[in-house]
Every structure is written in structure tokens, then in C-alpha cells.
Scaffold this active site. Structure first.
Site, mmCIF file in Angstrom:
data_model
loop_
_atom_site.group_PDB
_atom_site.id
_atom_site.type_symbol
_atom_site.label_atom_id
_atom_site.label_comp_id
_atom_site.label_asym_id
_atom_site.label_seq_id
_atom_site.Cartn_x
_atom_site.Cartn_y
_atom_site.Cartn_z
ATOM 1 N N ASP A 182 -2.093 7.667 -1.778
ATOM 2 C CA ASP A 182 -3.017 7.181 -0.714
ATOM 3 C C ASP A 182 -2.054 6.884 0.621
ATOM 4 O O ASP A 182 -2.464 6.991 1.666
ATOM 5 C CB ASP A 182 -3.732 6.036 -1.064
ATOM 6 C CG ASP A 182 -4.867 6.450 -2.220
ATOM 7 O OD1 ASP A 182 -4.999 7.554 -2.253
ATOM 8 O OD2 ASP A 182 -5.360 5.379 -2.588
ATOM 9 N N HIS B 204 -6.016 7.507 -4.962
ATOM 10 C CA HIS B 204 -6.231 6.168 -5.679
ATOM 11 C C HIS B 204 -5.008 5.744 -6.471
ATOM 12 O O HIS B 204 -5.207 4.632 -7.145
ATOM 13 C CB HIS B 204 -7.595 6.206 -6.684
ATOM 14 C CG HIS B 204 -8.702 6.307 -5.728
ATOM 15 N ND1 HIS B 204 -9.227 5.521 -4.872
ATOM 16 C CD2 HIS B 204 -9.802 7.468 -5.868
ATOM 17 C CE1 HIS B 204 -10.324 5.923 -4.306
ATOM 18 N NE2 HIS B 204 -10.531 7.203 -4.994
ATOM 19 N N GLU C 84 -3.069 -1.148 -5.255
ATOM 20 C CA GLU C 84 -3.956 -1.143 -6.338
ATOM 21 C C GLU C 84 -4.063 -2.528 -7.100
ATOM 22 O O GLU C 84 -3.134 -3.175 -7.028
ATOM 23 C CB GLU C 84 -3.498 -0.030 -7.283
ATOM 24 C CG GLU C 84 -3.393 1.403 -6.579
ATOM 25 C CD GLU C 84 -4.599 2.027 -5.895
ATOM 26 O OE1 GLU C 84 -5.982 1.603 -6.450
ATOM 27 O OE2 GLU C 84 -4.569 2.865 -5.107
ATOM 28 N N ASP D 127 -0.107 0.314 0.811
ATOM 29 C CA ASP D 127 -1.355 0.522 -0.045
ATOM 30 C C ASP D 127 -1.219 -0.368 -1.437
ATOM 31 O O ASP D 127 -0.186 -0.425 -1.830
ATOM 32 C CB ASP D 127 -1.756 1.849 -0.455
ATOM 33 C CG ASP D 127 -3.112 1.959 -1.199
ATOM 34 O OD1 ASP D 127 -4.218 1.697 -0.458
ATOM 35 O OD2 ASP D 127 -3.277 2.365 -2.159
#
Length: 228
Positions: A166, A161, A23, A21
């Protein structure tokens, strides 16, 4: 070119993959930058190794992005840039299938861009987008956000988040989705789809004045076509 293996039989049977994942400073793979990347290596359905690193984007993080992912300029000020972090992630991932939620239209685009921009190389790992798997398993649902799936399976969404949170949430979701696919009739399973290189949506065979061709299902917003 990497392919999106929707409900890959390999992943369902062996449960071996790397789930990751990102960000970022925003939603644009043209203008925005990665500020965190996390991943878990999974073998036989179990997490065996973790990778997580904050990234200095060399630019201010917009307030709107910080409000979502809770990552501030101060947190990344002394962290390495993505040119240092990306090779570490690629070594961690190796040749594994990459798995993630909505990675087809978001995360993979950042990885493709930065592999080419920073190192002039292409990322060739196949990948599974759990959002697309969820669409296959739950076609009647209106929304299939990671939090929706987690709540459906009784998985905690606390700390969502942030990339590693996540990842761990999505890994559990993917294991449940794999079991859903195992129960589905073979006729409904789609191991591979032809994907539009422009927008990431599936392509569909259509008939035109010059015969059959592949057209993007995102038409008229996307007008990409290919010969059959």
C-alpha cells in the site's frame, strides 16, 4: 499540534516526505493494536529507503482483520511489540512530513495514542492525507479509496492491504495527485485547514447568538466548537 497540510506546497515542490501505512487488529484506535507498519522515504519524488516491520499485538488477531490484511497470529508470534518498533519508525521518519491515505482519521490516531501511551511524548510531524488531497482534486467522485485512485492512474493494486504494498502504491498515487494540484488554480488550493480534534473532520466558521465561532462540519454527530 501536527497539522494536515492538504496539498502542501512543500511536498508538491520538493517531493520530500515519508509515506507510511499501518495494518491493525481492527478499526478502533481505543481498543485495537498495530500489527504491521511500513514506510518509504521519498526524496525529490523518488523512494530512497524503506522500513517495514510486523508487530506482535500481544493478543489474538481477529479473523475479520486477517481476512483483509492476510496477517495471522503465527506470522507475528516471534515479532517485537510496538514498544520496540515505534521508536525505530520515528527515527526513520525524523522530522519529515508524514503522508498516507486516510491517515487523518485512522493511522495518525494510532501513532498519537501509542506515542503518548508508551513514551509519554507527542508526535509533532505535520502530515498530508492523500484522501483529503483526492477530495480536493476529484470533488465529483463518489469514492476515493486508494484502489480507486490507483486504478485511475493505471497503477497495479496486486497485493493490496499489506502495508508495504500500500505504501508503494500510495507513493505513486501521491506523485500524480501532486501534479494534479500543480495544475489547479491557486484559489482552489487549500494549504492548511482547521481540523476538529474530536473527529478529524474540517471545521467551519459559523455565526451564533454570541457571534462567530468554529464549528465541526461533522455536526450533529460531532458537536465540537472553538472560539474564533
Amino acid at each position: 499540534i501536527a497539522q494536515c497540510l492538504v496539498g502542501s506546497e512543500m511536498c508538491i515542490r520538493d517531493r520530500d516526505y515519508v509515506l507510511f501505512d499501518l495494518e491493525t487488529t481492527g478499526t478502533s484506535c481505543i481498543y485495537d493494536e498495530v500489527i504491521e507498519i511500513s514506510a518509504v522515504k521519498v526524496r525529490s519524488g523518488k523512494v530512497v529507503e524503506e522500513f517495514s516491520q510486523l508487530v506482535n499485538p500481544k493478543r489474538p488477531i481477529p479473523y475479520a482483520a486477517s481476512m483483509v490484511n492476510h496477517i495471522s497470529d503465527e506470522m507475528v508470534a516471534n515479532e517485537p511489540d510496538f514498544g520496540q518498533v515505534l521508536p525505530e519508525f520515528l527515527t526513520f521518519a525524523g522530522d519529515d512530513i508524514l503522508v498516507g491515505h486516510n491517515i487523518q482519521t485512522f493511522d495518525m490516531k494510532f501513532l498519537y495514542r501509542d506515542c503518548e501511551r508508551l513514551f509519554q511524548q507527542k508526535l509533532t510531524n505535520d502530515y498530508v492525507d492523500t484522501l483529503r488531497v483526492a477530495k480536493l482534486c476529484f470533488p465529483e467522485w463518489r469514492h476515493r479509496r486508494l484502489s480507486d485512485l490507483a486504478e485511475h492512474y493505471g497503477i497495479s493494486t496486486r497485493g493490496a492491504h499489506r502495508a508495504m504494498t500500500d505504501c508503494k502504491m500510495n507513493q505513486q498515487v501521491f506523485e500524480y495527485l501532486a501534479k494534479e494540484l500543480e495544475k489547479m488554480p491557486a484559489a482552489k488550493k487549500q494549504s492548511k485547514e482547521k481540523i476538529c480534534p474530536e473527529c478529524g473532520l474540517p471545521m467551519k466558521k459559523r455565526n451564533g447568538r454570541f457571534g462567530e465561532f468554529w464549528g465541526c462540519t461533522g455536526y450533529p454527530d460531532c458537536r465540537h466548537t472553538e472560539n474564533t
